[in-house]
Write a protein that holds these residues in place. Sequence first.
Motif, PDB file in Angstrom:
ATOM      1  N   ALA A  11       0.847  -1.198   0.000  1.00  0.00           N
ATOM      2  CA  ALA A  11       0.000   0.000   0.000  1.00  0.00           C
ATOM      3  C   ALA A  11       0.880   1.245   0.000  1.00  0.00           C
ATOM      4  O   ALA A  11       1.878   1.310   0.721  1.00  0.00           O
ATOM      5  CB  ALA A  11      -0.910   0.003   1.216  1.00  0.00           C
ATOM      6  N   SER A  12       0.527   2.240  -0.800  1.00  0.00           N
ATOM      7  CA  SER A  12       1.327   3.459  -0.918  1.00  0.00           C
ATOM      8  C   SER A  12       0.480   4.603  -1.441  1.00  0.00           C
ATOM      9  O   SER A  12      -0.638   4.401  -1.942  1.00  0.00           O
ATOM     10  CB  SER A  12       2.513   3.230  -1.869  1.00  0.00           C
ATOM     11  OG  SER A  12       2.048   3.028  -3.192  1.00  0.00           O
ATOM     12  N   ARG A  13       1.042   5.784  -1.339  1.00  0.00           N
ATOM     13  CA  ARG A  13       0.402   6.973  -1.913  1.00  0.00           C
ATOM     14  C   ARG A  13       0.174   6.797  -3.402  1.00  0.00           C
ATOM     15  O   ARG A  13      -0.893   7.118  -3.936  1.00  0.00           O
ATOM     16  CB  ARG A  13       1.279   8.192  -1.638  1.00  0.00           C
ATOM     17  CG  ARG A  13       0.850   9.490  -2.322  1.00  0.00           C
ATOM     18  CD  ARG A  13       1.841  10.594  -1.968  1.00  0.00           C
ATOM     19  NE  ARG A  13       1.491  11.868  -2.603  1.00  0.00           N
ATOM     20  CZ  ARG A  13       1.888  12.241  -3.808  1.00  0.00           C
ATOM     21  NH1 ARG A  13       2.652  11.426  -4.540  1.00  0.00           N
ATOM     22  NH2 ARG A  13       1.540  13.425  -4.303  1.00  0.00           N
ATOM     23  N   GLY A  14       1.171   6.287  -4.110  1.00  0.00           N
ATOM     24  CA  GLY A  14       1.047   6.095  -5.551  1.00  0.00           C
ATOM     25  C   GLY A  14      -0.046   5.114  -5.915  1.00  0.00           C
ATOM     26  O   GLY A  14      -0.772   5.310  -6.897  1.00  0.00           O
ATOM     27  N   LEU A  15      -0.211   4.038  -5.141  1.00  0.00           N
ATOM     28  CA  LEU A  15      -1.250   3.063  -5.412  1.00  0.00           C
ATOM     29  C   LEU A  15      -2.631   3.687  -5.251  1.00  0.00           C
ATOM     30  O   LEU A  15      -3.523   3.471  -6.088  1.00  0.00           O
ATOM     31  CB  LEU A  15      -1.110   1.860  -4.473  1.00  0.00           C
ATOM     32  CG  LEU A  15      -2.207   0.796  -4.603  1.00  0.00           C
ATOM     33  CD1 LEU A  15      -2.136   0.112  -5.961  1.00  0.00           C
ATOM     34  CD2 LEU A  15      -2.107  -0.235  -3.480  1.00  0.00           C
ATOM     35  N   ILE A  16      -2.823   4.474  -4.201  1.00  0.00           N
ATOM     36  CA  ILE A  16      -4.124   5.096  -3.978  1.00  0.00           C
ATOM     37  C   ILE A  16      -4.456   6.080  -5.102  1.00  0.00           C
ATOM     38  O   ILE A  16      -5.594   6.153  -5.571  1.00  0.00           O
ATOM     39  CB  ILE A  16      -4.157   5.786  -2.600  1.00  0.00           C
ATOM     40  CG1 ILE A  16      -4.142   4.721  -1.497  1.00  0.00           C
ATOM     41  CG2 ILE A  16      -5.392   6.666  -2.455  1.00  0.00           C
ATOM     42  CD1 ILE A  16      -4.117   5.273  -0.094  1.00  0.00           C
ATOM     43  N   LEU A  17      -3.459   6.821  -5.570  1.00  0.00           N
ATOM     44  CA  LEU A  17      -3.704   7.739  -6.677  1.00  0.00           C
ATOM     45  C   LEU A  17      -4.016   6.984  -7.967  1.00  0.00           C
ATOM     46  O   LEU A  17      -4.879   7.401  -8.757  1.00  0.00           O
ATOM     47  CB  LEU A  17      -2.501   8.662  -6.870  1.00  0.00           C
ATOM     48  CG  LEU A  17      -2.245   9.657  -5.735  1.00  0.00           C
ATOM     49  CD1 LEU A  17      -0.990  10.483  -6.015  1.00  0.00           C
ATOM     50  CD2 LEU A  17      -3.448  10.577  -5.525  1.00  0.00           C
ATOM     51  N   ALA A  18      -3.334   5.851  -8.198  1.00  0.00           N
ATOM     52  CA  ALA A  18      -3.621   5.048  -9.386  1.00  0.00           C
ATOM     53  C   ALA A  18      -5.040   4.475  -9.331  1.00  0.00           C
ATOM     54  O   ALA A  18      -5.761   4.459 -10.335  1.00  0.00           O
ATOM     55  CB  ALA A  18      -2.596   3.913  -9.506  1.00  0.00           C
ATOM     56  N   ILE A  19      -5.444   4.030  -8.151  1.00  0.00           N
ATOM     57  CA  ILE A  19      -6.794   3.517  -7.964  1.00  0.00           C
ATOM     58  C   ILE A  19      -7.822   4.629  -8.209  1.00  0.00           C
ATOM     59  O   ILE A  19      -8.896   4.395  -8.772  1.00  0.00           O
ATOM     60  CB  ILE A  19      -6.932   2.917  -6.552  1.00  0.00           C
ATOM     61  CG1 ILE A  19      -6.297   1.531  -6.524  1.00  0.00           C
ATOM     62  CG2 ILE A  19      -8.388   2.867  -6.099  1.00  0.00           C
ATOM     63  CD1 ILE A  19      -6.201   0.930  -5.145  1.00  0.00           C
ATOM     64  N   SER A  20      -7.483   5.844  -7.805  1.00  0.00           N
ATOM     65  CA  SER A  20      -8.379   6.980  -8.027  1.00  0.00           C
ATOM     66  C   SER A  20      -8.615   7.201  -9.514  1.00  0.00           C
ATOM     67  O   SER A  20      -9.731   7.530  -9.935  1.00  0.00           O
ATOM     68  CB  SER A  20      -7.796   8.241  -7.383  1.00  0.00           C
ATOM     69  OG  SER A  20      -7.667   8.083  -5.977  1.00  0.00           O
ATOM     70  N   VAL A  21      -7.572   7.026 -10.337  1.00  0.00           N
ATOM     71  CA  VAL A  21      -7.727   7.149 -11.792  1.00  0.00           C
ATOM     72  C   VAL A  21      -8.704   6.101 -12.313  1.00  0.00           C
ATOM     73  O   VAL A  21      -9.611   6.402 -13.107  1.00  0.00           O
ATOM     74  CB  VAL A  21      -6.360   7.003 -12.489  1.00  0.00           C
ATOM     75  CG1 VAL A  21      -6.538   6.931 -14.008  1.00  0.00           C
ATOM     76  CG2 VAL A  21      -5.443   8.164 -12.118  1.00  0.00           C
ATOM     77  N   LEU A  22      -8.551   4.859 -11.851  1.00  0.00           N
ATOM     78  CA  LEU A  22      -9.437   3.778 -12.288  1.00  0.00           C
ATOM     79  C   LEU A  22     -10.884   4.038 -11.870  1.00  0.00           C
ATOM     80  O   LEU A  22     -11.817   3.818 -12.651  1.00  0.00           O
ATOM     81  CB  LEU A  22      -8.949   2.451 -11.713  1.00  0.00           C
ATOM     82  CG  LEU A  22      -9.736   1.201 -12.121  1.00  0.00           C
ATOM     83  CD1 LEU A  22      -9.742   1.042 -13.642  1.00  0.00           C
ATOM     84  CD2 LEU A  22      -9.144  -0.038 -11.455  1.00  0.00           C
ATOM     85  N   LEU A  23     -11.080   4.521 -10.649  1.00  0.00           N
ATOM     86  CA  LEU A  23     -12.432   4.833 -10.179  1.00  0.00           C
ATOM     87  C   LEU A  23     -13.054   5.959 -11.004  1.00  0.00           C
ATOM     88  O   LEU A  23     -14.248   5.955 -11.285  1.00  0.00           O
ATOM     89  CB  LEU A  23     -12.399   5.212  -8.700  1.00  0.00           C
ATOM     90  CG  LEU A  23     -12.072   4.081  -7.727  1.00  0.00           C
ATOM     91  CD1 LEU A  23     -11.923   4.615  -6.303  1.00  0.00           C
ATOM     92  CD2 LEU A  23     -13.147   2.995  -7.768  1.00  0.00           C
ATOM     93  N   GLY A  24     -12.225   6.935 -11.401  1.00  0.00           N
ATOM     94  CA  GLY A  24     -12.727   8.012 -12.243  1.00  0.00           C
ATOM     95  C   GLY A  24     -13.170   7.512 -13.609  1.00  0.00           C
ATOM     96  O   GLY A  24     -14.186   7.953 -14.140  1.00  0.00           O
ATOM     97  N   MET A  25     -12.431   6.567 -14.170  1.00  0.00           N
ATOM     98  CA  MET A  25     -12.808   5.994 -15.467  1.00  0.00           C
ATOM     99  C   MET A  25     -14.135   5.244 -15.367  1.00  0.00           C
ATOM    100  O   MET A  25     -15.006   5.379 -16.234  1.00  0.00           O
ATOM    101  CB  MET A  25     -11.705   5.059 -15.957  1.00  0.00           C
ATOM    102  CG  MET A  25     -10.410   5.758 -16.334  1.00  0.00           C
ATOM    103  SD  MET A  25      -9.071   4.590 -16.707  1.00  0.00           S
ATOM    104  CE  MET A  25      -9.759   3.730 -18.117  1.00  0.00           C
ATOM    105  N   THR A  26     -14.315   4.455 -14.316  1.00  0.00           N
ATOM    106  CA  THR A  26     -15.569   3.710 -14.176  1.00  0.00           C
ATOM    107  C   THR A  26     -16.744   4.664 -13.945  1.00  0.00           C
ATOM    108  O   THR A  26     -17.847   4.434 -14.455  1.00  0.00           O
ATOM    109  CB  THR A  26     -15.503   2.702 -13.017  1.00  0.00           C
ATOM    110  OG1 THR A  26     -15.265   3.387 -11.786  1.00  0.00           O
ATOM    111  CG2 THR A  26     -14.406   1.687 -13.255  1.00  0.00           C
ATOM    112  N   ARG A  27     -16.520   5.748 -13.202  1.00  0.00           N
ATOM    113  CA  ARG A  27     -17.585   6.712 -12.943  1.00  0.00           C
ATOM    114  C   ARG A  27     -18.049   7.372 -14.237  1.00  0.00           C
ATOM    115  O   ARG A  27     -19.222   7.725 -14.384  1.00  0.00           O
ATOM    116  CB  ARG A  27     -17.124   7.754 -11.935  1.00  0.00           C
ATOM    117  CG  ARG A  27     -18.231   8.734 -11.527  1.00  0.00           C
ATOM    118  CD  ARG A  27     -17.806   9.623 -10.385  1.00  0.00           C
ATOM    119  NE  ARG A  27     -17.711   8.871  -9.150  1.00  0.00           N
ATOM    120  CZ  ARG A  27     -16.591   8.703  -8.454  1.00  0.00           C
ATOM    121  NH1 ARG A  27     -15.481   9.270  -8.868  1.00  0.00           N
ATOM    122  NH2 ARG A  27     -16.584   8.003  -7.352  1.00  0.00           N
ATOM    123  N   ALA A  28     -17.136   7.567 -15.197  1.00  0.00           N
ATOM    124  CA  ALA A  28     -17.501   8.184 -16.468  1.00  0.00           C
ATOM    125  C   ALA A  28     -18.594   7.390 -17.177  1.00  0.00           C
ATOM    126  O   ALA A  28     -19.459   7.965 -17.847  1.00  0.00           O
ATOM    127  CB  ALA A  28     -16.268   8.295 -17.365  1.00  0.00           C
TER     128      ALA A  28
END
Length: 409
Positions: A106-123
């Motif tokens: 778990a890391s800051r970078g992982l959470i930010l990468a997951i945020s990108v994926l969540l944004g794509m699904t929300r679209a």
Amino acid sequence: MHSGSAPLRELWAQRGYVRFLLARISGLTANQMLMVAVAWHMYDLTSSAWDLGLVGLFQFVPALLFALPAGHVVDRFHRGRIFALCVFVQAMVAVLLVCSLEWHFASRGLILAISVLLGMTRAFQMPAQQALTPTLVPQHLLPRAVALSSGSVQLAIIAGPALGGIIYAQGPVSVYLTAGAMLLLAALLSLFVHYPHRASTQAATLRHLLAGLVFVWRHKVLLGATSLDMFAVLLGGATALLPIYARDILHVGPEGLGVLRAAPAVGALLMSLALTRWPLERRVGPKLLMAVAVFGLATVAFGLSQSFWLSVMALAVTGAADNISVVVRLTVMQLETPDEMRGRVAAVNSIFIGASNQLGEFESGSVAALWGPEFSVISGGVGTVMVAALWLRLFPGLARRDHLRAAGS
């Protein structure tokens, strides 16, 4: 004119609508649990208001980039299956977060990468769920269906953060596992939602991709209502700063964070229940503008508060006021949009919503990093009141709007 309890009984008899409603409740409850856990997880890792804002920004950018293509996809393919795929991807995100904790990556970078994926699904998820609802109920039930959907969503937003905060106290793995199971349930339920689907055969040309944007631009009342909501939440949203308020200002921990995040939904739920029983019928434009001004004033009250329960009450008022905006905007949009364009118009609406939520979180976090969380919240609330006053002049048709449906339509 339909009144009393008979339309409500008729609404509950719409099996496809009820099944999809349950799917949305399960999926959104889980999503809210996930968001509480991810925000607290990030703040534990970095203790940075800037990083909390980045979580919102990293969700917003892909949601913005994919929004117009997503609208075309939603108009072309089965909306229930698109929704199912989106919540399934979120379930896999929860599984990944569990693995990151169990195997210590778990890391800051992982959470930010997951945020990108969540944004794509929300679209894809937001236009799919918005465009699906009016196909599941008769038109005369749509205002009540939108209000009931909004109320049920708010119930999920109440339960999600509260459960997320309580379970997080036992460890983040428990939150992620529970959220993953509920997201899988939502995906399964939505696969059993059926409606008379007619696939669009239009090619994904630039003209067709932009058709929803052109439609909203030409319908000034819809443009005014949607942009008003966007700027109000962009300026007045304090959600991204709630971990700071919970830990450093109000000193209430993750359990208190869950209550704070749930408070706007409590107010919105009460308002949506009232609107389900007594739909807005007259002077909807003036009521909308007044609701946005109240939202801004309540945001200022939250920013000034040093009391936990006063803060909770102020947030509840923001939720009640915002719900009026949501119901007016979505009902007008669905009533005035042809079914074959609902996906693309809903995609445009999701851009506005994404801007107000994710970009608003980045704005709040960056201003808080520079001048402190209190200044960020108070100045945003003042800005929201100013926006309501400005829209009174910029969109006179909205200010004079009497009924949800335009006269003669």
